[in-house]
Design an enzyme around this catalytic site. Structure first.
Site, PDB file in Angstrom:
ATOM      1  N   LYS A  60       0.855  -1.195   0.000  1.00  0.00           N
ATOM      2  CA  LYS A  60       0.000   0.000   0.000  1.00  0.00           C
ATOM      3  C   LYS A  60       0.880   1.229   0.000  1.00  0.00           C
ATOM      4  O   LYS A  60       2.023   1.182   0.478  1.00  0.00           O
ATOM      5  CB  LYS A  60      -0.883   0.028   1.251  1.00  0.00           C
ATOM      6  CG  LYS A  60      -2.100   0.916   1.111  1.00  0.00           C
ATOM      7  CD  LYS A  60      -3.194   0.206   0.347  1.00  0.00           C
ATOM      8  CE  LYS A  60      -4.468   0.978   0.243  1.00  0.00           C
ATOM      9  NZ  LYS A  60      -5.586   0.088  -0.131  1.00  0.00           N
TER      10      LYS A  60
HETATM   11  N1  GLU Z   1      -7.070   0.191  -3.445  1.00  0.00           N
HETATM   12  C1  GLU Z   1      -7.874  -0.964  -3.733  1.00  0.00           C
HETATM   13  C2  GLU Z   1      -7.991  -1.851  -2.502  1.00  0.00           C
HETATM   14  O1  GLU Z   1      -7.891  -1.392  -1.387  1.00  0.00           O
HETATM   15  C3  GLU Z   1      -7.403  -1.696  -4.983  1.00  0.00           C
HETATM   16  C4  GLU Z   1      -6.022  -2.255  -4.924  1.00  0.00           C
HETATM   17  C5  GLU Z   1      -5.525  -2.809  -6.247  1.00  0.00           C
HETATM   18  O2  GLU Z   1      -6.299  -2.900  -7.192  1.00  0.00           O
HETATM   19  O3  GLU Z   1      -4.345  -3.131  -6.313  1.00  0.00           O
HETATM   20  O4  GLU Z   1      -8.266  -3.017  -2.602  1.00  0.00           O
END
Ligand code: GLU
Length: 421
Positions: A109
């Site tokens: 993240k």
């Molecule tokens: N930000 C989204 C989540 O929390 C998508 C993450 C992604 O597609 O890599 O799942």
């Protein structure tokens, strides 16, 4: 002097959830230590030139929680309250999310501590390109693949792809380094709606199992960003009554049901759902406690806590946001028989279609939206039944069951790979 217990941080919440699952399956200490720890935590401070010629220094993060199953996958958020602790929790949840869905990714993240609403488009682009450069030692189609999250979007993903491609590939676009891109740059059909659509697929499966009639169900949605507004529109189109929605400025309520396309057009014009004519104003706190059958928290974390959990009226909560419910609230709701479709399952449609996008980018071979949506439904449905069966077997809530499946999978991968050297 009264001593008040310090509030649990988001990472402490993620650890508590993990430990519950680890206890249940009797996970050995070695693996417990490995899986509760984030593998890499990068903090960057970087200057951005503003439109008026001044320079501002911003702080950003990129965390890899675990890479056992594949390259790090996870979004990047822009928000004034972003902290390392929050990004670590979100990275850990990505590991579990990918494991539950059977995707060959680890969890990561990123975030920048900024209010993007205060930036001009040019400043937003400069910030994005500089942040990408700062974290580029981690990025790559086989190392770390970012995606959109709170306040980031396909345009920002396009800048990330272009910046990486300029530095590392002579300017030739590397589509698989980021997902959630515009389709013209190799983005997947259906990715923009995937999180909201996945939430609706999860609700449909749960409705069958727990006998909730979606044709008469009243739905309340907190948050009208990408996930919340898509879920609202899809539920509205299939005949459910969406009685309340909100955004960061406040909410609107109409017990007879909101005309969601009209709300979307209103927000497009005015920048908020607040003030929509055919509805009463409510605060974000009041909204959570409104009479309804299905509640979809689709905003930020720690919205449902021990302070309001006993007043939630919904039968089913589908977590489109990451981390909206605290462990204390989980316990209260479980005791009251409220079913929670946990974030690491309910909002995993986004990363699942990110996986499809990554595969398409690596192969330079693109699928139709029908193919994307039908494969997404298959995976969401399969995961629901696996989680539900695990919850029955251990007599636990769906969150713990989902974590059991995820932790078992990542633990087994780690055992098979062994500890290097
Ligand atoms: N930000 C989204 C989540 O929390 C998508 C993450 C992604 O597609 O890599 O799942």
């Amino acid at each position: 002097m009264a001593i008040t217990a310090p509030q649990q941080s988001l990472y402490e919440i993620a650890i508590e959830q993990f430990e519950q699952a680890a206890d249940l399956i009797g996970l050995e200490d070695e693996l417990r230590q490995i899986l509760r720890t984030c593998k890499r935590e990068l903090i960057v401070h970087f200057p951005v030139e503003m439109d008026d010629g001044s320079v501002k220094v911003f702080t950003g993060y990129r965390v890899h929680h675990n890479l056992a199953a594949g390259p790090a996958k996870g979004g990047i958020r822009y928000h004034p309250n972003v902290t390392l602790d929050e990004v670590k929790a979100l990275a850990m949840w990505m590991t579990w999310k990918c494991a539950i869905m059977g995707l060959p990714f680890g969890g990561g993240k990123g975030g920048v501590r900024v209010d993007p609403k205060l930036l001009s488009p040019g400043e937003l682009q400069n910030l994005t390109r500089r942040y990408t450069t700062e974290i580029s030692l981690l990025l790559g189609p086989h190392q770390d693949i970012p995606a959109p999250d709170v306040n980031t979007n396909p345009q920002i993903m396009a800048w990330i792809m272009d910046t990486y491609s300029m530095h590392r590939h002579g300017g030739v676009g590397v589509p698989a380094v980021v997902t959630g891109k515009p389709t013209l740059l190799g983005g997947s059909a259906g990715r923009l709606e995937a999180t909201g659509r996945g939430v609706v697929f999860a609700i449909e499966e749960a409705a069958k199992t727990y006998q909730i009639d979606l044709a008469t169900a009243r739905v309340v949605i907190q948050g009208f960003g990408n996930a919340g507004s898509t879920a609202a529109r899809l539920l509205y189109e299939q005949g459910s009554r969406v009685v309340a929605v909100s955004d960061s400025r406040g909410g609107i309520y109409n017990p007879r049901g909101l005309d969601i396309p009209a709300v979307m057009a209103y927000k497009q014009q005015t920048g908020s759902v607040v003030g929509f004519p055919e509805a009463d104003p409510v605060t974000n706190e009041q909204l959570l406690e409104l009479p309804c059958d299905i509640l979809i928290p689709a905003a930020l974390e720690e919205q449902i806590t021990e302070h309001n959990a006993s007043r939630i009226q919904a039968r089913l909560i589908a977590e489109a946001a990451n981390g909206p419910t605290t462990p204390e609230a989980d316990r209260i709701l479980f005791d009251r028989g409220v079913i929670i479709l946990p974030d690491i399952y309910a909002n995993a449609g986004g990363v699942t279609v990110s996986y499809f996008e990554w595969v398409q980018g690596l192969q330079h071979f693109y699928w139709t939206e029908e193919e994307v949506n039908s494969r997404l439904r298959t995976i969401m449905t399969r995961a629901f039944h696996a989680i539900h069966a695990t919850a029955e077997r251990y007599r636990v809530q769906l969150r713990t069951a989902a974590l059991v499946l995820a932790v078992q999978r990542v633990a087994e991968i780690t055992r098979l790979r062994g500890i290097y050297p």
